[in-house]
Design an enzyme around this catalytic site. Structure first.
Site, PDB file in Angstrom:
ATOM      1  N   ASP A  51       0.998  -1.273  -0.121  1.00 36.28           N
ATOM      2  CA  ASP A  51       0.093   0.075   0.026  1.00 36.28           C
ATOM      3  C   ASP A  51       0.941   1.276   0.024  1.00 36.28           C
ATOM      4  O   ASP A  51       1.660   1.490   0.968  1.00 36.28           O
ATOM      5  CB  ASP A  51      -0.881   0.085   1.369  1.00 36.28           C
ATOM      6  CG  ASP A  51      -2.117   0.957   1.278  1.00 36.28           C
ATOM      7  OD1 ASP A  51      -1.873   2.072   0.506  1.00 36.28           O
ATOM      8  OD2 ASP A  51      -3.180   0.875   1.772  1.00 36.28           O
ATOM      9  N   ASN A  76       2.449   4.171 -12.473  1.00 38.16           N
ATOM     10  CA  ASN A  76       1.043   4.265 -13.005  1.00 38.16           C
ATOM     11  C   ASN A  76       0.165   4.608 -11.823  1.00 38.16           C
ATOM     12  O   ASN A  76      -0.831   5.237 -12.046  1.00 38.16           O
ATOM     13  CB  ASN A  76       0.770   2.979 -13.634  1.00 38.16           C
ATOM     14  CG  ASN A  76      -0.900   2.972 -13.950  1.00 38.16           C
ATOM     15  OD1 ASN A  76      -1.480   3.886 -14.706  1.00 38.16           O
ATOM     16  ND2 ASN A  76      -1.528   1.925 -13.363  1.00 38.16           N
ATOM     17  N   SER A 127       0.284  13.644 -15.990  1.00 40.74           N
ATOM     18  CA  SER A 127      -1.130  14.086 -16.431  1.00 40.74           C
ATOM     19  C   SER A 127      -0.847  15.536 -16.751  1.00 40.74           C
ATOM     20  O   SER A 127       0.040  16.050 -16.497  1.00 40.74           O
ATOM     21  CB  SER A 127      -2.122  14.019 -15.093  1.00 40.74           C
ATOM     22  OG  SER A 127      -3.325  14.840 -15.502  1.00 40.74           O
ATOM     23  N   TYR A 140      -4.284  17.251  -6.490  1.00 45.85           N
ATOM     24  CA  TYR A 140      -3.891  16.643  -7.361  1.00 45.85           C
ATOM     25  C   TYR A 140      -2.838  16.987  -8.488  1.00 45.85           C
ATOM     26  O   TYR A 140      -1.625  16.484  -8.654  1.00 45.85           O
ATOM     27  CB  TYR A 140      -4.846  15.942  -8.397  1.00 45.85           C
ATOM     28  CG  TYR A 140      -4.440  14.957  -9.553  1.00 45.85           C
ATOM     29  CD1 TYR A 140      -4.110  13.735  -8.993  1.00 45.85           C
ATOM     30  CD2 TYR A 140      -4.777  15.460 -10.872  1.00 45.85           C
ATOM     31  CE1 TYR A 140      -4.035  13.101 -10.254  1.00 45.85           C
ATOM     32  CE2 TYR A 140      -4.362  14.469 -11.945  1.00 45.85           C
ATOM     33  CZ  TYR A 140      -4.223  13.141 -11.592  1.00 45.85           C
ATOM     34  OH  TYR A 140      -3.560  12.272 -12.537  1.00 45.85           O
TER      35      TYR A 140
END
Length: 233
Positions: A51, A76, A127, A140
């Site tokens: 995790d 990823n 991104s 984010y």
């Protein structure tokens, strides 16, 4: 010649598609997920169950997996939460930066000896938010800007060791994260106007397959006619 490639977040979505594509061509996939059950049905040679909210556990997990030589790691895995600066909680700031930034940096650090041994490749799935932010994407976007900084520093530091580093910036591809993002915005979604995960996976594999005498440092892709993120009226 087959390669040994670690894919984080291999249990679903793009990670699972990458594991399937790489395994199908004969590569040895080390599949990462948060739990054993998440890797059910995912083709892999070895697994890394971990995790990423607990970066302190990374070194022991990698040691247990016995990764001595690694041709590539594809970062990823990631999390996203929509919220303005005024409303974003401390919990989500900490979770987002831990999973998207600290864990990626620590996993890379621990894997560097294996990557250097193979003159391997580190590919960060970033991104469009890592290049410019938008309302309600502060945590984010901050994490993805930080991921770009890590990639830029790592590239300069590891060139002499033969380690290649790529920042890959996909936009509007069909994924649970994209659907969740639009749900949180109350925005419409049209899969026909999104890039498929198969196309994204193929592009990543093509980047990893570049000749040894070149590297793609940065690559930004998007669908030809992406659907804007706008709240439905």
């Amino acid at each position: 010649m087959s390669k040994t490639i670690l894919v984080t977040g291999a249990g679903r979505g793009l990670g699972r598609t990458l594991a399937e594509r790489l395994s199908a061509r004969g590569d040895a996939v080390i599949a990462h997920a948060r739990s054993e059950s998440a890797l059910d049905g995912v083709p892999h040679d070895r697994k890394l169950v971990l995790d990423l909210v607990d970066p302190a556990a990374i070194a022991d997990a990698v040691a247990a997996a016995g990764i001595d030589s690694l041709d590539a790691v594809i970062h990823n895995a990631g999390v996203l939460h929509v919220g303005s600066v005024a409303e974003e909680t401390l919990e989500w700031w900490q979770r987002t930066l831990t999973v998207n930034v600290v864990a990626a940096a620590e996993l890379t650090r621990v894997l560097l000896p294996a990557l250097r041994a193979a003159k391997g490749h580190v590919l960060f799935v970033n991104s469009g938010a890592g290049l410019s932010s938008a309302p309600r994407l502060s945590s984010y976007s901050a994490s993805k800007h930080a991921l770009k900084a890590i990639a830029d520093s790592l590239r300069a530091e590891e060139q002499a060791n033969g380690v290649r580093v790529t920042s890959f910036y996909p936009s509007h591809f069909d994924s649970d994260m994209q659907r969740g993002l639009r749900d949180q915005y109350g925005s419409a979604y049209d899969v026909a106007r999104a890039t498929s995960p198969e196309s994204i996976a193929k592009t990543i594999v093509d980047v990893l397959d570049m000749p040894a005498d070149m590297v793609v440092n940065e690559l930004r892709v998007e669908p030809p006619n992406p659907l804007p993120i706008r709240p439905q009226k």
